[in-house]
Design a protein around this motif. Sequence first.
Motif, short mmCIF file in Angstrom:
data_model
loop_
_atom_site.label_atom_id
_atom_site.label_comp_id
_atom_site.label_asym_id
_atom_site.label_seq_id
_atom_site.Cartn_x
_atom_site.Cartn_y
_atom_site.Cartn_z
N LEU A 1 -31.51 82.24 -24.11
CA LEU A 1 -32.96 82.04 -24.22
C LEU A 1 -33.52 81.40 -22.95
O LEU A 1 -34.59 81.78 -22.47
CB LEU A 1 -33.28 81.16 -25.44
CG LEU A 1 -33.07 81.84 -26.79
CD1 LEU A 1 -33.17 80.81 -27.92
CD2 LEU A 1 -34.07 82.96 -27.00
N GLY A 2 -32.76 80.47 -22.39
CA GLY A 2 -33.18 79.84 -21.13
C GLY A 2 -33.28 80.86 -20.01
O GLY A 2 -34.24 80.86 -19.23
N ASP A 3 -32.29 81.76 -19.96
CA ASP A 3 -32.31 82.81 -18.92
C ASP A 3 -33.49 83.75 -19.11
O ASP A 3 -34.13 84.17 -18.14
CB ASP A 3 -30.99 83.61 -18.94
CG ASP A 3 -29.84 82.82 -18.31
OD1 ASP A 3 -30.09 81.72 -17.79
OD2 ASP A 3 -28.70 83.32 -18.33
N ILE A 4 -33.80 84.08 -20.37
CA ILE A 4 -34.95 84.96 -20.62
C ILE A 4 -36.23 84.28 -20.18
O ILE A 4 -37.08 84.90 -19.52
CB ILE A 4 -35.00 85.37 -22.12
CG1 ILE A 4 -33.84 86.32 -22.45
CG2 ILE A 4 -36.35 86.04 -22.45
CD1 ILE A 4 -33.68 86.61 -23.94
N CYS A 5 -36.37 83.02 -20.50
CA CYS A 5 -37.58 82.29 -20.09
C CYS A 5 -37.68 82.20 -18.57
O CYS A 5 -38.77 82.33 -18.00
CB CYS A 5 -37.60 80.90 -20.72
SG CYS A 5 -37.87 80.97 -22.50
N GLN A 6 -36.55 82.01 -17.91
CA GLN A 6 -36.57 81.98 -16.44
C GLN A 6 -37.00 83.32 -15.86
O GLN A 6 -37.75 83.37 -14.89
CB GLN A 6 -35.18 81.64 -15.90
CG GLN A 6 -34.93 80.14 -15.89
CD GLN A 6 -33.84 79.77 -14.91
OE1 GLN A 6 -33.73 80.38 -13.85
NE2 GLN A 6 -33.04 78.78 -15.27
N LEU A 7 -36.50 84.42 -16.46
CA LEU A 7 -36.89 85.75 -15.99
C LEU A 7 -38.39 85.97 -16.17
O LEU A 7 -39.07 86.48 -15.27
CB LEU A 7 -36.14 86.84 -16.78
CG LEU A 7 -34.69 87.10 -16.42
CD1 LEU A 7 -34.09 88.11 -17.40
CD2 LEU A 7 -34.61 87.66 -15.00
N ILE A 8 -38.90 85.58 -17.34
CA ILE A 8 -40.32 85.77 -17.61
C ILE A 8 -41.16 85.03 -16.58
O ILE A 8 -42.12 85.57 -16.02
CB ILE A 8 -40.66 85.30 -19.05
CG1 ILE A 8 -40.03 86.25 -20.08
CG2 ILE A 8 -42.18 85.24 -19.26
CD1 ILE A 8 -40.14 85.76 -21.52
N ARG B 1 -40.13 83.78 -13.55
CA ARG B 1 -39.83 84.20 -12.18
C ARG B 1 -40.51 85.51 -11.81
O ARG B 1 -41.07 85.66 -10.72
CB ARG B 1 -38.30 84.35 -12.06
CG ARG B 1 -37.80 84.97 -10.81
CD ARG B 1 -37.26 83.90 -9.88
NE ARG B 1 -37.24 84.42 -8.53
CZ ARG B 1 -36.15 84.89 -7.93
NH1 ARG B 1 -35.00 84.84 -8.55
NH2 ARG B 1 -36.21 85.36 -6.70
N TYR B 2 -40.48 86.50 -12.72
CA TYR B 2 -41.08 87.81 -12.44
C TYR B 2 -42.46 87.95 -13.06
O TYR B 2 -43.02 89.04 -13.08
CB TYR B 2 -40.14 88.94 -12.88
CG TYR B 2 -38.88 88.95 -12.03
CD1 TYR B 2 -38.90 89.49 -10.75
CD2 TYR B 2 -37.71 88.34 -12.49
CE1 TYR B 2 -37.77 89.44 -9.95
CE2 TYR B 2 -36.58 88.29 -11.70
CZ TYR B 2 -36.61 88.84 -10.43
OH TYR B 2 -35.51 88.79 -9.64
#
Length: 309
Positions: free
Chosen positions: A38-45, A47-48
């Motif tokens: 979930l943390g990685d998904i939030c970072q992707l959202i 960041r991009y």
Amino acid sequence: MSISFNQRQDIIKLLEISSGFTNDNGDPRFKKIMHHLLGDICQLIDRYDISPEEFWQAINYLHVLGERQEAALLAAGLGLEHYLDLRDDERERQQGLSGGTPRTIEGPLYVANAPVSAGFARMDDGDDDGEVMWLHGQVKGADGKPLAGAVVDIWHANTLGNYSFFDKSQSGFNLRRRITTDADGRYAARSIVPSGYGCPPDGPTQALLNRLGRHGNRPAHIHFFVSAPAHKHLTTQINLNGDRYLWDDFAFATRDELIANPVKITDPALAAKRDLPGPHTEVQFDFTLYAAADRIEQNRINRPRALQD
Ligand code: MBD
Ligand code: FE
């Protein structure tokens, strides 16, 4: 926005609660994995700067992927199934194992419980007038000695690149057989030369590949599960040399040691000896299995698979 946005106390708290960190129930390892994901998904959202429209498009993609039963196909196409093989290879290297036939991906199209026969099977139902194939070889242990009574579970596509069961136009278990090796460890099959596979052109896997600028084709190949008492289960495939996709497989399964050279046989005496109607293509492939360290290694991994009745 910014990287620090995800460092806000309320967002950190949100992910901790949603991952179950604030309760004492559930599975601790699973909680950690979900929290990381979930943390990685939030970072992707962040960041991009992924828009809500894009986010819901991705969620709907998951619905379509499931509806079309293509999640395992996508896992192969993204190289994740091959990645698992590379990890298993590395583990074997660290154990000092070498010299056995290399593994390669199972893929999503196996069907359990194909008919069993001793030494030989005809695999095709006669409905596809593709080139007749004589497929044969020997199963050996790491000591080079032939293994009698090994099970060679074989499956492959027809001349259109389609697999029975998934392709309802084919008869049940067409091009799927389990053959037990004879006293010399040998197996033989009469079948038809398969064509390469292509992802369903209207499906979600191909749609994603298109956005990556990639094709969804595999070279002509034949799948094998090879097993024998006290030996390590082998999941592998062979590729037929000469295919234009040999080194451009969308599922990354080709390996140097797994390429078989198809040989054109025109000798009428040899065809007669094999009880074949005439000229045919011979494909020979031998397997070398490692000794199993325990019972678990003797079996294929557990994964959901199609079961035909
Ligand atoms: C196949 O036939 C296959 O073997 C894989 C890995 C993926 C899609 C189709
Ligand atoms: Fe396949």
